[in-house]
Design a protein around this motif. Structure first.
Motif, PDB file in Angstrom:
ATOM      1  N   ASP A 243       0.692  -1.230   0.033  1.00 18.22           N
ATOM      2  CA  ASP A 243      -0.021  -0.021  -0.131  1.00 18.22           C
ATOM      3  C   ASP A 243       0.707   1.337   0.006  1.00 18.22           C
ATOM      4  OD1 ASP A 243      -2.266  -1.591  -0.004  1.00 18.22           O
ATOM      5  OD2 ASP A 243      -2.366  -1.544   2.120  1.00 18.22           O
ATOM      6  N   ALA A 244       1.898   1.318   0.528  1.00 18.14           N
ATOM      7  CA  ALA A 244       2.787   2.403   0.813  1.00 18.14           C
ATOM      8  C   ALA A 244       3.567   2.743  -0.526  1.00 18.14           C
ATOM      9  CB  ALA A 244       3.975   2.047   1.737  1.00 18.14           C
ATOM     10  N   VAL A 245       3.980   1.565  -1.428  1.00 14.64           N
ATOM     11  CA  VAL A 245       4.394   1.599  -2.637  1.00 14.64           C
ATOM     12  C   VAL A 245       3.454   2.421  -3.732  1.00 14.64           C
ATOM     13  CG1 VAL A 245       5.240   0.339  -4.803  1.00 14.64           C
ATOM     14  CG2 VAL A 245       6.178  -0.179  -2.392  1.00 14.64           C
ATOM     15  N   ALA A 246       2.144   1.715  -3.476  1.00 12.63           N
ATOM     16  CA  ALA A 246       1.150   2.273  -4.215  1.00 12.63           C
ATOM     17  C   ALA A 246       0.834   3.614  -4.113  1.00 12.63           C
ATOM     18  CB  ALA A 246      -0.294   1.257  -4.323  1.00 12.63           C
ATOM     19  N   THR A 247       0.627   4.021  -3.020  1.00 14.29           N
ATOM     20  CA  THR A 247       0.639   5.612  -2.450  1.00 14.29           C
ATOM     21  C   THR A 247       1.699   6.430  -3.241  1.00 14.29           C
ATOM     22  OG1 THR A 247      -0.754   4.922  -0.488  1.00 14.29           O
ATOM     23  CG2 THR A 247       0.309   7.137  -0.712  1.00 14.29           C
ATOM     24  N   GLY A 248       2.820   5.758  -3.032  1.00 16.02           N
ATOM     25  CA  GLY A 248       3.972   6.744  -3.592  1.00 16.02           C
ATOM     26  C   GLY A 248       3.896   6.832  -5.222  1.00 16.02           C
TER      27      GLY A 248
ATOM     28  N   PRO B 179      15.868  -3.913   1.727  1.00 20.74           N
ATOM     29  CA  PRO B 179      15.009  -2.726   1.496  1.00 20.74           C
ATOM     30  C   PRO B 179      15.628  -1.779   0.240  1.00 20.74           C
ATOM     31  CG  PRO B 179      16.668  -2.377   3.327  1.00 20.74           C
ATOM     32  CD  PRO B 179      16.910  -3.999   2.795  1.00 20.74           C
ATOM     33  N   PHE B 180      14.869  -1.020  -0.111  1.00 17.75           N
ATOM     34  CA  PHE B 180      15.206  -0.116  -1.245  1.00 17.75           C
ATOM     35  C   PHE B 180      14.881   1.369  -0.995  1.00 17.75           C
ATOM     36  CE2 PHE B 180      11.247  -2.456  -2.207  1.00 17.75           C
ATOM     37  CZ  PHE B 180      10.339  -0.986  -2.201  1.00 17.75           C
ATOM     38  N   ALA B 181      15.381   2.315  -1.512  1.00 18.42           N
ATOM     39  CA  ALA B 181      15.267   3.656  -1.637  1.00 18.42           C
ATOM     40  C   ALA B 181      14.003   3.699  -2.630  1.00 18.42           C
ATOM     41  CB  ALA B 181      16.460   4.291  -1.890  1.00 18.42           C
ATOM     42  N   PHE B 182      12.832   4.504  -2.158  1.00 16.18           N
ATOM     43  CA  PHE B 182      11.730   4.808  -3.225  1.00 16.18           C
ATOM     44  C   PHE B 182      12.031   5.549  -4.188  1.00 16.18           C
ATOM     45  CE2 PHE B 182       7.627   6.523  -4.267  1.00 16.18           C
ATOM     46  CZ  PHE B 182       6.924   5.340  -4.132  1.00 16.18           C
TER      47      PHE B 182
ATOM     48  N   GLU C 127      14.721   5.332  -6.007  1.00 17.90           N
ATOM     49  CA  GLU C 127      15.404   4.280  -6.845  1.00 17.90           C
ATOM     50  C   GLU C 127      14.223   3.529  -7.680  1.00 17.90           C
ATOM     51  OE1 GLU C 127      18.578   0.807  -7.230  1.00 17.90           O
ATOM     52  OE2 GLU C 127      18.042   1.265  -5.336  1.00 17.90           O
ATOM     53  N   LEU C 128      13.414   2.986  -6.945  1.00 17.04           N
ATOM     54  CA  LEU C 128      12.265   2.358  -7.208  1.00 17.04           C
ATOM     55  C   LEU C 128      11.292   3.115  -8.141  1.00 17.04           C
ATOM     56  CD1 LEU C 128       9.851   0.000  -7.070  1.00 17.04           C
ATOM     57  CD2 LEU C 128       8.743   1.321  -5.607  1.00 17.04           C
ATOM     58  N   ILE C 129      10.995   4.282  -7.982  1.00 22.57           N
ATOM     59  CA  ILE C 129      10.347   5.280  -8.984  1.00 22.57           C
ATOM     60  C   ILE C 129      11.235   5.492 -10.379  1.00 22.57           C
ATOM     61  CG2 ILE C 129       9.663   7.847  -9.464  1.00 22.57           C
ATOM     62  CD1 ILE C 129       7.950   6.574  -7.944  1.00 22.57           C
ATOM     63  N   ALA C 130      12.600   5.647 -10.147  1.00 26.25           N
ATOM     64  CA  ALA C 130      13.412   5.795 -11.388  1.00 26.25           C
ATOM     65  C   ALA C 130      13.056   4.429 -12.117  1.00 26.25           C
ATOM     66  CB  ALA C 130      14.786   6.156 -10.898  1.00 26.25           C
ATOM     67  N   ARG C 131      13.442   3.422 -11.668  1.00 31.52           N
ATOM     68  CA  ARG C 131      13.219   2.070 -12.194  1.00 31.52           C
ATOM     69  C   ARG C 131      11.790   1.754 -13.028  1.00 31.52           C
ATOM     70  NH1 ARG C 131      17.532  -1.690 -11.182  1.00 31.52           N
ATOM     71  NH2 ARG C 131      19.104  -0.788  -9.554  1.00 31.52           N
ATOM     72  N   VAL C 132      10.902   2.102 -12.257  1.00 23.72           N
ATOM     73  CA  VAL C 132       9.501   1.815 -12.781  1.00 23.72           C
ATOM     74  C   VAL C 132       9.478   2.899 -14.114  1.00 23.72           C
ATOM     75  CG1 VAL C 132       7.047   2.098 -12.258  1.00 23.72           C
ATOM     76  CG2 VAL C 132       8.494   1.110 -10.620  1.00 23.72           C
ATOM     77  N   ARG C 133       9.828   4.220 -13.781  1.00 25.32           N
ATOM     78  CA  ARG C 133       9.499   4.938 -15.095  1.00 25.32           C
ATOM     79  C   ARG C 133      10.711   4.578 -16.176  1.00 25.32           C
ATOM     80  NH1 ARG C 133       6.544   8.927 -15.095  1.00 25.32           N
ATOM     81  NH2 ARG C 133       5.861  10.089 -13.089  1.00 25.32           N
ATOM     82  N   ALA C 134      12.019   3.971 -15.925  1.00 26.82           N
ATOM     83  CA  ALA C 134      12.618   3.579 -16.955  1.00 26.82           C
ATOM     84  C   ALA C 134      12.011   2.271 -17.658  1.00 26.82           C
ATOM     85  CB  ALA C 134      14.074   3.254 -16.392  1.00 26.82           C
ATOM     86  N   LEU C 135      11.417   1.427 -16.941  1.00 24.77           N
ATOM     87  CA  LEU C 135      10.833   0.323 -17.649  1.00 24.77           C
ATOM     88  C   LEU C 135       9.445   0.873 -18.434  1.00 24.77           C
ATOM     89  CD1 LEU C 135      11.043  -2.346 -14.730  1.00 24.77           C
ATOM     90  CD2 LEU C 135      12.311  -2.311 -16.742  1.00 24.77           C
ATOM     91  N   GLY C 136       8.890   1.758 -17.748  1.00 25.33           N
ATOM     92  CA  GLY C 136       7.725   2.129 -18.558  1.00 25.33           C
ATOM     93  C   GLY C 136       7.716   2.722 -19.981  1.00 25.33           C
ATOM     94  N   ARG C 137       9.247   3.355 -20.146  1.00 20.62           N
ATOM     95  CA  ARG C 137       9.345   3.825 -21.271  1.00 20.62           C
ATOM     96  C   ARG C 137       9.734   2.769 -22.350  1.00 20.62           C
ATOM     97  NH1 ARG C 137      12.411   7.787 -17.950  1.00 20.62           N
ATOM     98  NH2 ARG C 137      14.333   6.453 -18.225  1.00 20.62           N
ATOM     99  N   ARG C 138      10.129   1.689 -21.908  1.00 17.38           N
ATOM    100  CA  ARG C 138      10.356   0.448 -22.636  1.00 17.38           C
ATOM    101  C   ARG C 138       9.237  -0.256 -23.160  1.00 17.38           C
ATOM    102  NH1 ARG C 138      14.615  -2.591 -19.369  1.00 17.38           N
ATOM    103  NH2 ARG C 138      14.365  -4.097 -20.691  1.00 17.38           N
ATOM    104  N   THR C 139       8.149   0.166 -22.850  1.00 13.25           N
ATOM    105  CA  THR C 139       6.948  -0.654 -23.255  1.00 13.25           C
ATOM    106  C   THR C 139       6.151  -0.041 -24.435  1.00 13.25           C
ATOM    107  OG1 THR C 139       5.377   0.857 -21.690  1.00 13.25           O
ATOM    108  CG2 THR C 139       6.182  -1.163 -21.075  1.00 13.25           C
TER     109      THR C 139
END
Length: 217
Positions: A14-19, A102-105, A107-119
């Motif tokens: 839920d925290a990840v989804a909110t962020g 554990p991960f820095a949020f 970094e998670l955001i940056a990785r999700v955006r980078a993957l999103g650009r590849r779709t």
């Protein structure tokens, strides 16, 4: 961008989804692998944030199913193990990226955006069209050099329209990409958001309504 978060630790999920929602992404959340397979079968996701150790259906099997279906969806696999062999195993079954807990949020955001650009077809990191400049990473929008403050859904709608590069985007497509599955598809939320977005972007209008089809810039 439409994201599915699959994580059995509900507070973390839920925290990840909110962020991610604060970053103007449409996010669905499930807490086990079986529910993940159900969502993937009916919704088109740009990215799946997938915990590896899931109940009911293991994360590895969820990842394999995404690959088997030939979906453009990208998989960011999460795990509590930082062991190199585990990362290699995750990538070998089809994950596109790997992030140990554990991960820095940020970094998670940056990785999700980078993957999103590849779709989708590769586009510049900063989108520009009709005098509008949109930076997804910094969450900034400018029109003719003037910064415009947008709410997350307004930003998400504008990003989808900018990424379409002049093609018409239907209200249904906007609903799918900018809102999660809890949104009532029969509401006028898309129309209201587009109206507000038009007002904030100012004159002359850049979002064109194509009767019976949708919107384009």
């Amino acid at each position: 961008m439409r994201v599915l978060v699959v994580e059995d630790e509900q507070l973390l999920a839920d925290a990840v989804a909110t962020g991610l929602r604060r970053e103007a992404m449409a996010v669905d959340v499930v807490y086990d692998g079986a529910a993940a397979l159900e969502r993937i079968a009916v919704n088109d996701y740009d990215v799946v944030v997938l915990d590896r150790d899931l109940p009911l259906v293991h994360g590895d099997d969820v990842c394999r199913k995404v690959v088997e279906l030939g979906m453009p969806t990208r998989v960011l696999m999460l795990t509590a193990s930082g062991d190199v062999s585990d990362r290699v195993a995750g990538l070998e079954i089809g994950a596109d990226d790997y992030l140990p807990k554990p991960f820095a949020f940020s970094e998670l955001i940056a990785r999700v955006r980078a993957l999103g650009r590849r779709t989708t077809v590769a586009l510049p990191p900063v989108l520009e069209r009709a005098g509008i400049k949109l930076d997804p990473n910094r969450r900034e929008v400018f029109r003719d050099g003037r910064e415009i403050q947008l709410a997350p859904k307004e930003f998400a709608v504008l990003e989808v329209l900018m990424r379409s590069e002049g093609a018409v985007v239907s209200a249904e497509q906007l609903l799918e990409k900018a809102w999660d599955e809890n949104t009532d598809p029969f509401t006028n939320v898309v129309r209201v958001t587009v109206m507000t977005l038009r007002r904030k972007l100012g004159e002359p209008p850049v979002i064109v309504t194509v009767p019976g089809s949708g919107y384009r810039i």
